[in-house]
Design an enzyme around this catalytic site. Structure first.
Site, PDB file in Angstrom:
ATOM      1  N   ASP A  33       0.814  -1.209   0.000  1.00  0.00           N
ATOM      2  CA  ASP A  33       0.000   0.000   0.000  1.00  0.00           C
ATOM      3  C   ASP A  33       0.855   1.270   0.000  1.00  0.00           C
ATOM      4  OD1 ASP A  33      -2.400   1.364   2.441  1.00  0.00           O
ATOM      5  OD2 ASP A  33      -1.855   1.951   0.394  1.00  0.00           O
ATOM      6  N   ASP A 215      -1.430   5.612  -5.269  1.00  0.00           N
ATOM      7  CA  ASP A 215      -1.855   4.825  -4.113  1.00  0.00           C
ATOM      8  C   ASP A 215      -2.295   3.418  -4.495  1.00  0.00           C
ATOM      9  OD1 ASP A 215      -4.458   5.271  -1.557  1.00  0.00           O
ATOM     10  OD2 ASP A 215      -2.838   3.801  -1.798  1.00  0.00           O
TER      11      ASP A 215
END
Ligand SMILES: O=C(CCCl)NNC1=[NH+]CCN1
Length: 326
Positions: A33, A215
């Site tokens: 992430d 992201d």
């Protein structure tokens, strides 16, 4: 010097991508992430009621950091918290001998329900790591001094296994040249500026997308409300209050979305934007582009990242992002 590669396996609808990580004697599937900076896992300390179906980190192999804790809430309002250990972490052959590993003692429902994911491996900047009383470093920051090159790359694919590499760029994974843009890490994210956009290949690039983050932990592409509205006007979509987002026909007619970054144009195929049927068999799809209202910046999540090869690079002193067409 270390370098390595690990697979990124897509979940249904590419909602997230999971990669195998060894922590102590535990082999877990973690969601890498770039929008957060904590490495956490389901553990022997996670209540059984919350961890059914998950592999768990056995903290017996770790060294507990006494009095340390962590607690995180993500952009989608999911969250987790717990205790902190140091342990050996291996990703694609790259080893961090004493990595902070955050053992969950509580996780929110969406994490419990997603049984493929055993936790997250944060790759944002360590300045937003949530460990108290002393902030810890991400896996990338821990191993960075030992890497052949101070960078990692992300090759996510539509409905297919992609990969992350640490310490090197694999030029066979992209076409043409890499375009680099400066990163502002003041908010802890891989934040950059995106430029003009176009819908359906019409050359007229309109307005400017503006501030955005790269992201991998977010599934969709969140863009300014005006840009999103312009896209769905051409895509024949509508805002569905009941769904809490734009929907559009699944039928394959969705236009492409192109955006200029560093003066180069990158295109997301329309098929990525007809993201998923509202329910099995429905001919109406939830849109892969949604408004970034209230977030404060745009989020270039997996819907965008699976259209490019992305390089997260701190080898030049100040951080930069590289993008190339896949
Ligand atoms: O939290 C965010 C958005 C940062 Cl603005 N991305 N990362 C993530 N991990 C799980 C859900 N979302």
């Amino acid at each position: 010097a270390q370098s390595g590669e690990v697979a990124a396996d897509p979940q249904q609808y590419d909602q997230a991508y999971l990669s195998p990580v060894t922590i102590g004697n535990s082999e877990l599937m973690l969601d890498f992430d770039t929008g957060s900076a904590d490495l956490w896992a389901f553990s022997n300390e996670t209540p059984a009621s919350q961890s059914q179906g998950h592999e768990r980190y056995d903290s017996a192999t770790g060294t507990e950091l006494d009095g340390y804790s962590w607690s995180i809430t993500y952009g989608d309002q999911s969250g987790a918290g717990g205790n902190v250990y140091t342990d050996k972490v291996v990703v694609g052959g790259v080893t961090a001998t004493r990595q902070a590993v955050e053992a969950a003692t509580s996780v929110s429902a969406s994490f419990s329900q997603n049984i493929d994911s055993d936790g997250l491996l944060g790759l944002a900047f360590s300045s937003i790591n949530t460990v108290q009383p002393r902030q810890q470093t991400t896996f990338f920051d821990t191993v960075r001094p030992t890497l052949a090159k101070a960078l990692f790359t992300c090759d996510l694919r539509q409905g297919d296994a992609g990969s992350y590499t640490f310490g090197y760029i694999d030029s066979s994974k992209y076409q043409g040249t890499v375009t680099y843009v400066p990163v502002d890490d003041s908010q802890g994210f891989w934040q950059f500026t995106a430029g003009g956009y176009s819908v359906g290949g019409d050359n007229a690039t309109s307005g400017s997308v503006g501030t955005a983050i790269a992201d991998t932990g977010t599934s969709l592409l969140y863009l300014p409300a005006a840009v999103t509205k312009a896209y769905y006007e051409q895509a024949g979509g509508r805002y569905d209050n009941q769904q809490g987002g734009y929907t559009l026909p699944c039928n394959g007619g969705a236009p492409d979305f192109s955006v200029a970054i560093g003066g180069k144009t990158f295109t997301v195929p329309g098929s990525y934007i007809a993201y998923a049927p509202l329910t099995t068999g429905s001919s109406t799809c939830f849109g892969g582009i949604q408004p970034d209202t209230g977030i404060g910046f745009s989020i270039f999540g997996d819907v965008f990242l699976k259209a490019v090869y992305a390089i997260f690079d701190v080898s030049q002193g100040s951080p930069r992002l590289g993008f190339a067409a896949q």
